[in-house]
Motif scaffolding. Sequence first.
Motif, short mmCIF file in Angstrom:
data_model
loop_
_atom_site.label_atom_id
_atom_site.label_comp_id
_atom_site.label_asym_id
_atom_site.label_seq_id
_atom_site.Cartn_x
_atom_site.Cartn_y
_atom_site.Cartn_z
N ALA A 34 -54.05 18.26 -53.83
CA ALA A 34 -53.85 17.35 -52.70
C ALA A 34 -53.10 18.00 -51.54
CB ALA A 34 -53.12 16.09 -53.16
N ASP A 35 -52.21 18.96 -51.84
CA ASP A 35 -51.47 19.64 -50.78
C ASP A 35 -51.87 21.11 -50.65
OD1 ASP A 35 -50.43 20.49 -53.17
OD2 ASP A 35 -48.33 20.06 -52.69
N ASP A 36 -53.01 21.48 -51.20
CA ASP A 36 -53.49 22.85 -51.10
C ASP A 36 -53.87 23.16 -49.65
OD1 ASP A 36 -54.84 25.36 -52.38
OD2 ASP A 36 -56.41 24.44 -51.14
N PRO A 37 -53.47 24.31 -49.10
CA PRO A 37 -53.75 24.60 -47.69
C PRO A 37 -55.22 24.57 -47.32
CG PRO A 37 -52.05 26.08 -48.51
CD PRO A 37 -52.57 25.33 -49.70
N VAL A 38 -56.09 25.10 -48.18
CA VAL A 38 -57.51 25.11 -47.85
C VAL A 38 -58.10 23.71 -47.93
CG1 VAL A 38 -59.78 25.96 -48.55
CG2 VAL A 38 -57.83 27.51 -48.51
N MET A 39 -57.72 22.95 -48.95
CA MET A 39 -58.25 21.59 -49.08
C MET A 39 -57.76 20.71 -47.94
SD MET A 39 -60.36 21.41 -51.55
CE MET A 39 -60.84 22.10 -53.14
N THR A 40 -56.52 20.83 -47.54
CA THR A 40 -56.03 20.02 -46.43
C THR A 40 -56.69 20.42 -45.12
OG1 THR A 40 -54.12 21.48 -46.11
CG2 THR A 40 -53.81 19.59 -47.54
N TRP A 41 -57.12 21.68 -45.02
CA TRP A 41 -57.82 22.14 -43.82
C TRP A 41 -59.26 21.62 -43.79
CZ3 TRP A 41 -61.55 26.36 -43.08
CH2 TRP A 41 -61.68 26.76 -41.74
N MET A 42 -59.84 21.42 -44.98
CA MET A 42 -61.24 21.03 -45.06
C MET A 42 -61.45 19.52 -45.10
SD MET A 42 -63.02 24.04 -47.23
CE MET A 42 -64.07 22.88 -47.93
N PHE A 43 -60.49 18.78 -45.66
CA PHE A 43 -60.66 17.34 -45.80
C PHE A 43 -59.68 16.60 -44.89
CE2 PHE A 43 -62.43 18.87 -49.81
CZ PHE A 43 -63.56 18.07 -49.96
N PRO A 44 -60.15 15.59 -44.16
CA PRO A 44 -59.22 14.81 -43.31
C PRO A 44 -58.20 14.08 -44.16
CG PRO A 44 -61.37 13.75 -43.45
CD PRO A 44 -61.53 15.10 -44.10
N ALA A 45 -57.05 13.77 -43.54
CA ALA A 45 -55.95 13.15 -44.28
C ALA A 45 -56.36 11.82 -44.89
CB ALA A 45 -54.75 12.97 -43.36
N ALA A 46 -57.15 11.07 -44.17
CA ALA A 46 -57.59 9.77 -44.66
C ALA A 46 -58.51 9.96 -45.87
CB ALA A 46 -58.32 9.00 -43.56
N ASP A 47 -58.10 9.42 -46.98
CA ASP A 47 -58.92 9.46 -48.20
C ASP A 47 -59.13 10.88 -48.71
OD1 ASP A 47 -60.01 7.80 -50.10
OD2 ASP A 47 -62.03 7.90 -49.28
N ARG A 48 -58.17 11.77 -48.48
CA ARG A 48 -58.33 13.18 -48.86
C ARG A 48 -58.49 13.35 -50.37
NH1 ARG A 48 -54.04 16.30 -46.21
NH2 ARG A 48 -55.60 16.55 -44.56
N GLU A 49 -57.65 12.67 -51.15
CA GLU A 49 -57.69 12.88 -52.59
C GLU A 49 -59.03 12.46 -53.18
OE1 GLU A 49 -54.93 11.44 -56.27
OE2 GLU A 49 -53.89 12.36 -54.56
N ARG A 50 -59.60 11.39 -52.65
CA ARG A 50 -60.91 10.97 -53.15
C ARG A 50 -61.98 12.00 -52.79
NH1 ARG A 50 -63.00 4.93 -52.20
NH2 ARG A 50 -61.14 4.63 -53.49
N GLY A 51 -61.89 12.55 -51.59
CA GLY A 51 -62.85 13.58 -51.18
C GLY A 51 -62.75 14.82 -52.05
N ILE A 52 -61.52 15.23 -52.36
CA ILE A 52 -61.34 16.40 -53.21
C ILE A 52 -61.88 16.12 -54.61
CG2 ILE A 52 -59.65 17.96 -54.24
CD1 ILE A 52 -57.88 17.49 -51.80
#
Length: 233
Positions: A34-52
Amino acid sequence: MSAPSALPAAGYGIRFARPAESGAVAALLARAFADDPVMTWMFPAADRERGIARYFRLAQRQQRPRAGAVRVAATADGRLLGAALWSGPGCWKPSVAAELAAMPRYAYVFGFRGLPRAGEVQNAMHEVHPPTPHWYLPSVGTDRGLRGMGVGSALLGQQLADCDRLGHPVYLESSNVTNIPFYEKLGFRITGEIRLPEGGPTLWPMWRDPEPAGGRTLGQGAARGSSARGPMP
């Protein structure tokens, strides 16, 4: 549901994940990344965990035909504490046909606007991926409440011991600089840097040569969401 905050008293073991556990594995890795730099760069903050989580469902689907597949640290009653995706020598890159077949799923995971950025991450990693036969660790993570308790070391230790016995090297990309010492204790060394375009984060490719039996005691501490997950494994 809140993440576990302590190791189970009954202990846990390392095994291959079962197909029915793909959702639980994806949810666990989504929390870990959830706080990985690449994942936070690729997924918007809104609903990020579900996207990941959607991404890791797809990653497992792509991973299962490969040697090694998905390993988990789990209790006897099925509680998952950590998970790792593995690809055996010569199996890290899917065929062009498999990538094309998966494209609609990637579009669903990243969205049509996010898909080009995902492709840029994939291309950047593929450009430096070593040609020497090796085992590849695209993703590993432990649940948030269990970081630093040795689950990550145990989860990787079994496969690394097998690689040492068979004389196979191992490769990964670390997407979080704080995880580098963890991998170094396991015998990995940095081989360069991967700088993502458009001001994106940096990844560190790491290589581990096989070691003689008894040559190293696995380090303690669990990797967070470690190693970048290439959007199109």
